[in-house]
Design an enzyme around this catalytic site. Sequence first.
Site, short mmCIF file in Angstrom:
data_model
loop_
_atom_site.label_atom_id
_atom_site.label_comp_id
_atom_site.label_asym_id
_atom_site.label_seq_id
_atom_site.Cartn_x
_atom_site.Cartn_y
_atom_site.Cartn_z
N LYS A 165 -4.38 0.61 -4.84
CA LYS A 165 -2.98 0.05 -3.95
C LYS A 165 -3.40 -0.77 -3.40
O LYS A 165 -2.90 -1.50 -2.84
CB LYS A 165 -3.33 1.39 -2.99
CG LYS A 165 -2.95 2.70 -3.17
CD LYS A 165 -2.26 3.53 -1.88
CE LYS A 165 -1.67 4.87 -2.85
NZ LYS A 165 -1.17 5.71 -1.43
N GLY A 189 -7.04 6.29 3.48
CA GLY A 189 -5.44 5.80 3.42
C GLY A 189 -4.09 6.40 3.82
O GLY A 189 -3.81 5.64 4.18
N ALA A 190 -4.46 7.98 3.70
CA ALA A 190 -2.70 8.34 3.97
C ALA A 190 -2.61 8.48 5.80
O ALA A 190 -2.04 7.69 6.19
CB ALA A 190 -3.27 9.91 4.03
N ASP A 209 4.46 5.49 2.60
CA ASP A 209 3.98 6.90 2.46
C ASP A 209 4.39 7.02 3.70
O ASP A 209 4.80 8.37 4.16
CB ASP A 209 2.87 7.12 2.19
CG ASP A 209 2.07 7.43 1.32
OD1 ASP A 209 2.97 8.22 0.33
OD2 ASP A 209 0.66 7.08 0.96
N SER A 211 3.83 13.00 -9.24
CA SER A 211 4.91 12.44 -9.40
C SER A 211 5.51 12.62 -11.13
O SER A 211 6.93 12.35 -10.79
CB SER A 211 4.18 10.92 -8.87
OG SER A 211 3.92 11.14 -8.14
P1 NAP Z 1 -8.90 8.99 1.87
O1 NAP Z 1 -8.87 8.01 2.40
O2 NAP Z 1 -10.26 9.48 1.07
O3 NAP Z 1 -9.83 9.37 3.38
C1 NAP Z 1 -9.77 11.21 3.98
C2 NAP Z 1 -10.02 10.86 5.44
O4 NAP Z 1 -10.82 12.48 6.09
C3 NAP Z 1 -11.30 9.71 6.02
O5 NAP Z 1 -11.33 10.20 7.73
C4 NAP Z 1 -12.17 11.11 6.19
O6 NAP Z 1 -13.89 10.59 7.08
C5 NAP Z 1 -12.18 12.34 6.46
N1 NAP Z 1 -12.58 13.17 6.04
C6 NAP Z 1 -12.59 13.36 4.61
N2 NAP Z 1 -13.78 14.40 5.02
C7 NAP Z 1 -13.94 15.40 5.97
C8 NAP Z 1 -14.22 16.37 6.75
N3 NAP Z 1 -15.39 16.72 5.72
N4 NAP Z 1 -14.22 15.94 8.44
C9 NAP Z 1 -13.88 15.49 8.96
N5 NAP Z 1 -13.33 13.72 8.42
C10 NAP Z 1 -13.45 14.09 6.47
O7 NAP Z 1 -8.16 10.38 1.55
P2 NAP Z 1 -6.40 10.40 1.96
O8 NAP Z 1 -5.84 9.86 1.04
O9 NAP Z 1 -5.91 9.66 3.23
O10 NAP Z 1 -5.65 11.81 1.97
C11 NAP Z 1 -6.47 12.64 3.10
C12 NAP Z 1 -5.36 14.01 2.85
O11 NAP Z 1 -3.97 13.35 3.25
C13 NAP Z 1 -5.30 14.59 1.45
O12 NAP Z 1 -5.67 15.89 1.77
C14 NAP Z 1 -4.31 14.20 0.89
O13 NAP Z 1 -4.33 15.23 -0.59
C15 NAP Z 1 -3.74 14.16 1.39
N6 NAP Z 1 -2.03 13.01 1.37
C16 NAP Z 1 -1.25 13.39 1.49
C17 NAP Z 1 0.44 13.15 0.77
C18 NAP Z 1 1.66 13.56 1.01
O14 NAP Z 1 2.34 12.72 0.68
N7 NAP Z 1 1.59 15.14 1.84
C19 NAP Z 1 -0.17 11.32 1.36
C20 NAP Z 1 -1.49 10.89 1.01
C21 NAP Z 1 -2.38 12.09 1.13
P3 NAP Z 1 -14.84 9.66 5.74
O15 NAP Z 1 -13.67 8.24 6.35
O16 NAP Z 1 -15.88 9.28 7.49
O17 NAP Z 1 -15.23 9.70 4.74
#
Ligand code: NAP
Length: 278
Positions: free
Chosen positions: A73, A137-138, A110, A24
């Site tokens: 957040k 969160g995403a 987002d 950022s």
């Molecule tokens: P988060 O809050 O940690 O959530 C991750 C999700 O993925 C949860 O539902 C988790 O399940 C699941 N998960 C994790 N490992 C897994 C696996 N091995 N198999 C199946 N499900 C799995 O993370 P987040 O903030 O939502 O971010 C998710 C992804 O989006 C990240 O890679 C992040 O970099 C990306 N992102 C990108 C942007 C962008 O602007 N492009 C913005 C935000 C996020 P559990 O709850 O059971 O652990």
Amino acid sequence: MTGAISGATVVVGVIGDPIAHSLSPAIHNAAFSASGLDWVYVAFPVEAGRGRAAVAAVRDLGLRGLNVTMPHKADAAAACDDLSPAAQVLRSVNTVVRRDEGTLFGDSTDGEGLVRALTDDDVDLEGRRVLVIGAGGAARAVVPALAGAGATVVVSARRDEAAEEAARLAGAATAPFTELGEVVAGTDVVVNATPLGMHGEAPPFDTSALRDAHTVVDLVYEPARTPLLEAARARGAKTVGGLGMLVHQAALSFTLWTGTQAPIDAMREAAQGALNGA
Ligand code: NAP
């Protein structure tokens, strides 16, 4: 920033933990420079449990606003005086704005960031069946935004109760994680909202279900070509990486703070440069 920092330089920043690897600062300082604004954007490492105090300090320090990332957040949402409709639904904020009268407004950019990135890539969401994989969160941010853009959303995650909670945010349906292949076959757009692919992990479904009519979106932006996107490309599907969402969520923050249109191209270039280590 346009030049040297002075007493008149407007300060914004991001709070989070960890924060040192955030893209950022690069994205926003490039935007301020491209727009000729005497503003600077810095990263504040703020420990878990200190988010609410850090957001309240926006008033005391006269910051124009903040971005907020993990793990603050929800605390940031609680610290704001008013929330956007998106932030109210999520009880989560990634952008705080100090208004002229001193009150704090919170938004979550987002979800709208993803919708704008998809619009840029000519992905029409109206009436399309969209599968969101993941319920963190995403995923929670994008589910209401995709539904708001006219998509019929289905959420699937390895924990059913988390999927149901995310789906409830938009009156969406859920599908069993163990049957993802069949669900994918019946959808138009697949969105990976898990971290799978960041370190070369395979997608959580059999990608032979993908067809050239599919659009496959990966929120992961590093690497740009995840195994899911590679597999989708090999099956003739349209692919969209996570960089566009990253840039557009930042652009929405920029506009909330400055009241001016964001220099998207400069922000995209800065994000790409930071990812390339430039
Ligand atoms: P988060 O809050 O940690 O959530 C991750 C999700 O993925 C949860 O539902 C988790 O399940 C699941 N998960 C994790 N490992 C897994 C696996 N091995 N198999 C199946 N499900 C799995 O993370 P987040 O903030 O939502 O971010 C998710 C992804 O989006 C990240 O890679 C992040 O970099 C990306 N992102 C990108 C942007 C962008 O602007 N492009 C913005 C935000 C996020 P559990 O709850 O059971 O652990």
